[in-house]
Write a protein that holds these residues in place. Structure first.
Motif, PDB file in Angstrom:
ATOM      1  N   ARG A 537       0.840  -1.196   0.000  1.00  0.00           N
ATOM      2  CA  ARG A 537       0.000   0.000   0.000  1.00  0.00           C
ATOM      3  C   ARG A 537       0.880   1.253   0.000  1.00  0.00           C
ATOM      4  NH1 ARG A 537      -5.124  -0.929   0.446  1.00  0.00           N
ATOM      5  NH2 ARG A 537      -5.618   1.164   1.220  1.00  0.00           N
ATOM      6  N   SER A 538       1.768   1.286  -0.963  1.00  0.00           N
ATOM      7  CA  SER A 538       2.723   2.385  -1.114  1.00  0.00           C
ATOM      8  C   SER A 538       3.104   2.464  -2.583  1.00  0.00           C
ATOM      9  CB  SER A 538       3.964   2.128  -0.256  1.00  0.00           C
ATOM     10  OG  SER A 538       5.057   2.913  -0.699  1.00  0.00           O
ATOM     11  N   VAL A 541       7.813   2.484  -2.326  1.00  0.00           N
ATOM     12  CA  VAL A 541       8.449   1.197  -2.001  1.00  0.00           C
ATOM     13  C   VAL A 541       8.449   0.263  -3.224  1.00  0.00           C
ATOM     14  CG1 VAL A 541       8.243  -0.919  -0.625  1.00  0.00           C
ATOM     15  CG2 VAL A 541       8.068   1.311   0.474  1.00  0.00           C
ATOM     16  N   HIS A 609       7.617  -3.064   7.108  1.00  0.00           N
ATOM     17  CA  HIS A 609       6.263  -2.519   7.092  1.00  0.00           C
ATOM     18  C   HIS A 609       5.522  -2.901   8.363  1.00  0.00           C
ATOM     19  CE1 HIS A 609       2.167  -2.094   4.838  1.00  0.00           C
ATOM     20  NE2 HIS A 609       2.493  -0.992   5.491  1.00  0.00           N
ATOM     21  N   ARG A 688       7.938   9.119   3.989  1.00  0.00           N
ATOM     22  CA  ARG A 688       7.303   9.234   2.672  1.00  0.00           C
ATOM     23  C   ARG A 688       7.281   7.903   1.924  1.00  0.00           C
ATOM     24  NH1 ARG A 688      10.700  13.554   3.130  1.00  0.00           N
ATOM     25  NH2 ARG A 688      12.275  12.525   1.829  1.00  0.00           N
ATOM     26  N   TRP A 690       6.071   5.164   2.759  1.00  0.00           N
ATOM     27  CA  TRP A 690       4.821   4.425   2.937  1.00  0.00           C
ATOM     28  C   TRP A 690       3.606   5.253   2.520  1.00  0.00           C
ATOM     29  CZ3 TRP A 690       6.622  -0.144   3.574  1.00  0.00           C
ATOM     30  CH2 TRP A 690       7.835  -0.332   4.258  1.00  0.00           C
ATOM     31  N   TRP A 691       3.844   6.282   1.728  1.00  0.00           N
ATOM     32  CA  TRP A 691       2.739   7.150   1.298  1.00  0.00           C
ATOM     33  C   TRP A 691       1.948   6.498   0.180  1.00  0.00           C
ATOM     34  CZ3 TRP A 691       2.634   9.595  -3.665  1.00  0.00           C
ATOM     35  CH2 TRP A 691       1.545  10.453  -3.849  1.00  0.00           C
ATOM     36  N   LEU A 692       0.611   6.579   0.290  1.00  0.00           N
ATOM     37  CA  LEU A 692      -0.289   6.087  -0.758  1.00  0.00           C
ATOM     38  C   LEU A 692      -1.301   7.186  -1.056  1.00  0.00           C
ATOM     39  CD1 LEU A 692      -1.092   3.528  -2.459  1.00  0.00           C
ATOM     40  CD2 LEU A 692      -2.828   3.109  -0.704  1.00  0.00           C
ATOM     41  N   ARG A 697      -6.570   4.477  -2.132  1.00  0.00           N
ATOM     42  CA  ARG A 697      -6.781   3.813  -0.846  1.00  0.00           C
ATOM     43  C   ARG A 697      -7.943   2.824  -0.867  1.00  0.00           C
ATOM     44  NH1 ARG A 697      -5.558   9.130   3.012  1.00  0.00           N
ATOM     45  NH2 ARG A 697      -3.366   9.290   2.380  1.00  0.00           N
TER      46      ARG A 697
END
Length: 727
Positions: A537-538, A541, A609, A688, A690-692, A697
């Motif tokens: 969910r990134s 990565v 994670h 940043r 792990w930003w989605l 979402r």
């Protein structure tokens, strides 16, 4: 997914004896089926519908046995003599007659036939062309043995007699001493990882059950469909490597749960739910990459991919069912004896003890910019030879074999190009006349050493023109000659002309695979991005992981070109001769390395994670996850490297270059990309990473880390979730 897999693991634990018996029954049944139903594999690599392949089929129809597989029996007179002396001539003619009577042989020419002599100008070297009823790659081992026996008997006449050609090519073997060494090394790595040889042996045994079932299934399939001889070897190589690793991941998590104080049923269920989720995701990446070979549109490549993918599916099922069942029998004995009394002192999720890897990740993340640049520069440098990669389908014969000696005799007597002649098929009214008229222009092309007179068929509607190049079969000049011939031949007054022969087939297959390579690379890179976005969910990565994979592929193929094409360190890998890579190597390496690279990415980053999801600061989450997962990833990489490297010294060119590229790719990906580049890049990105975006979402949560198990009260009371009975 984690909850469902934990229930599967618990069920396998409860019914462990039936689970083990079922898998053994499947293995035995596969063995019986392989013995009774197996057919022959083929060494033929061609693409239906291409000009060279279609023309070969047409030759078989127009000229009868001419389209079958051929062998060349090469004869050389003793020093100071010629083949024309009465004694030698009688031996030559007698051998030609004997060859014509061998099983499966449609015809065998006499080198001294006045109508069609096949001797060099000095009359010291000649050859008999032995044509089989079977197509290329389909001559049986019994027919090959009969030919080799006749050749060996003919040496008693005093002549030098050797044999080469497509009809005597041997399929790759599985299970030689080199491969066994790789398995032994893998066993030693497991023993060090577990601290117990018996535990390592059980891990290896479960993997062998999976790969055995997969390879036996492929063997059974040969009785119903035509499969390449390379298919079972590739399936065994890949299935054994991932089978060992997938069991390793689940067993390691099981042991961690035991150290954390869990009882055996709960530990089995949690290990299958957490590590098993990663195994399913990792296995899915490999399967997608292998089945994705179908988009290339080459049947034999599709078959290889599907067969290997089926073996991976079996390996995943074994890891999710047989491994939990075996762990149920072992119980706390899966831990070293010294750890059993104090199991409660070892937290399942606590930080690993300080050691080399802890210091490693601390250094990498502290000097993140320098290490990131060094990793990229190192991989980029190794990838430089990739830009000069050449591919071919023509395999060099084994060193000091009768095939190699036959090629040397022909090259000395007739020139290098004689080992790779090009055939031109003319079809239509007046085909022999058109062929004769064009032979002069063909002879004026660059790199042409000889053009033979046209050979018409029985009714004069087709003719064959043989063009002998000056250069060898794998020389770029020969490939250019094929293109020049095709440019010259169109527009022949209603007569269709096609360029064919094994050299032309090799050129066509190599070109098709080279053209498909960027398309396939884009496909697997795209799939990697989608899958990793779902897992983590990134966006950043997955981007780091995929860019690392691209560097891995470039470095692996670059190193392979340097060794197999340039000859660097050739003695180290027992390389007989340098030359272009086998055409299958690049695309298969990309497909297989894609899956394995994503394995390491998922197992390593999922722990990072997981720590981040529990509230750990970004930098500390990277270090914590690395300390927890890196030892297992290192062991897994060493195991895969050992298995693949075991196939390198075997001697078969097709497998050798693929195995070397995979072994090199494992080293680059695990120890440079995942151990240096990924933690350095994630440390540089910080939170940043792990930003989605909000608009993504809605994507489903795969829960590879097993968060649902952490939240569920059934983790403490395993009755509802895992449904396990206490030991």
């Amino acid at each position: 997914m984690a909850v469902s897999l934990s229930r599967l693991g618990a069920a396998s634990h409860r019914h462990r004896l039936p689970v083990v018996l079922v898998w053994l029954l499947v293995l035995v049944g596969g063995g019986v089926g392989a013995v009774t139903l197996a057919g022959e594999t083929t060494n033929s690599f061609s693409i239906p519908g291409q000009e060279s392949t279609t023309a070969l089929e047409r030759i078989g129809e127009e000229f009868g046995g001419v389209g079958g597989a051929t062998a060349r029996v090469v004869l050389q007179a003793p020093d100071g003599q010629t083949l024309a002396t009465p004694e030698n001539a009688a031996a030559v003619t007698g051998l030609a007659g004997e060859l014509a009577q061998l099983p499966g042989v449609a015809s065998a020419t006499d080198p001294l036939d006045p109508a069609a002599p096949a001797v060099d100008p000095r009359l010291t070297t000649g050859y008999s062309t032995v044509t089989y009823d079977a197509a290329p790659g389909e001559v049986t081992p019994e027919q090959q043995d009969a030919l080799l026996t006749a050749v060996d008997d003919a040496r008693g006449t005093g002549l030098t007699v050797e044999v080469g050609g497509e009809a005597v090519q041997e399929p790759p073997h599985v299970g030689g001493p080199a491969e066994a060494i790789g398995v032994v090394v893998a066993l030693m790595v497991l023993a060090v990882t577990y601290g117990a040889l018996a535990m390592a042996g059980l891990n290896l045994l479960t993997a062998l059950v999976g790969v055995g079932i997969g390879v036996l299934g492929i063997t059974i399939a040969t009785g119903f469909t035509e499969l390449s001889s390379t298919t079972p070897t590739l399936a065994a190589m890949l299935g054994l490597a991932v089978g060992i690793d997938y069991a390793l991941f689940i067993v390691t998590r099981f042991r961690q749960e035991l150290r954390g104080g869990a009882d055996v049923p709960t530990a089995v269920a949690v290990a299958t739910g957490t590590a098993g989720s990663a195994v399913v995701t990792a296995g899915l990446t490999v399967v997608i990459a292998l089945v994705g070979l179908a988009v290339v549109g080459i049947p034999f490549l599709t078959q290889m991919g599907v067969a290997a993918a089926a073996t991976i599916v079996v390996a995943v099922l074994v890891a999710l069912t047989l491994v939990p069942a075996v762990l149920g029998f072992l119980g706390v004995r899966a831990l070293p004896r010294r750890q059993r009394p104090g199991a409660a002192r070892h937290g399942a999720h606590g930080a690993a003890r300080p050691g080399f890897l802890a210091g490693w990740v601390a250094t990498v993340t502290r000097h993140r910019v320098v290490t990131l640049l060094l990793a990229v520069a190192a991989l980029g440098t190794v990838a430089v030879p990739f830009s000069s990669m050449q591919t071919t389908l023509v395999q060099a014969p084994p060193a000091d074999s009768t095939q190699e000696r036959a090629q040397e005799l022909l090259a000395d007597g007739f020139g290098e190009g004689f080992n790779g002649p090009i055939t031109v098929l003319f079809e239509g009214d007046g085909a022999p006349r058109t062929a004769a008229g064009l032979s002069g222009r063909v002879g004026e092309l660059d790199d042409v050493a000889l053009v033979t007179p046209p050979v018409p068929n029985a009714d004069g509607t087709a003719a064959l023109l043989t063009v002998v190049p000056e250069s060898g079969p794998t020389d770029p000049a020969t490939e250019q000659l094929v293109a020049d011939l095709r440019d010259l031949l169109p527009g022949t007054d209603g007569v269709q002309a096609s360029v064919t022969g094994q050299t032309a087939v090799s050129v066509d297959v190599a070109r098709s695979l080279d053209e498909a390579l960027p398309v396939y690379l884009a496909l697997v890179v795209g799939l990697a991005l989608v899958l990793l976005v779902l897992v983590f969910r990134s966006l950043l990565v997955p981007l780091v992981g995929v860019l690392g994979f691209v560097l891995t592929v470039g470095a692996a193929l670059g190193a392979t070109v340097a060794v197999f094409q340039w000859g660097w360190l050739a003695d180290v890998v027992n390389l007989d001769a340098t030359g272009p890579l086998i055409s299958l190597t690049p695309i298969l390496v990309i497909g297989i390395l894609f899956g394995l690279a994503m394995d390491y990415q998922i197992f390593l980053v999922s722990r990072m994670h997981e720590a981040h999801a529990h509230g750990t600061a970004p930098l500390e989450a990277i270090r914590t996850g690395f300390r927890q997962a890196a030892p297992v990833v290192v062991a897994a990489a060493l195991i895969m490297f050992s298995v693949f490297a075991g196939f390198v010294p075997a001697g078969e060119a097709t497998i050798k270059s693929i195995a070397f590229a995979l072994a090199a790719g494992i080293l680059f990906d695990a120890f440079v990309v995942r151990m240096v580049l990924v933690p350095a890049a994630l440390a540089l990105l910080g939170g940043r990473a792990w930003w989605l975006p909000r608009w993504l979402r809605w994507l489903p949560v795969l829960d590879v880390e097993g968060a649902a198990l952490e939240r569920s009260p059934a983790r403490e009371d395993s009755g509802e979730l895992v449904g396990a009975t206490r030991d």
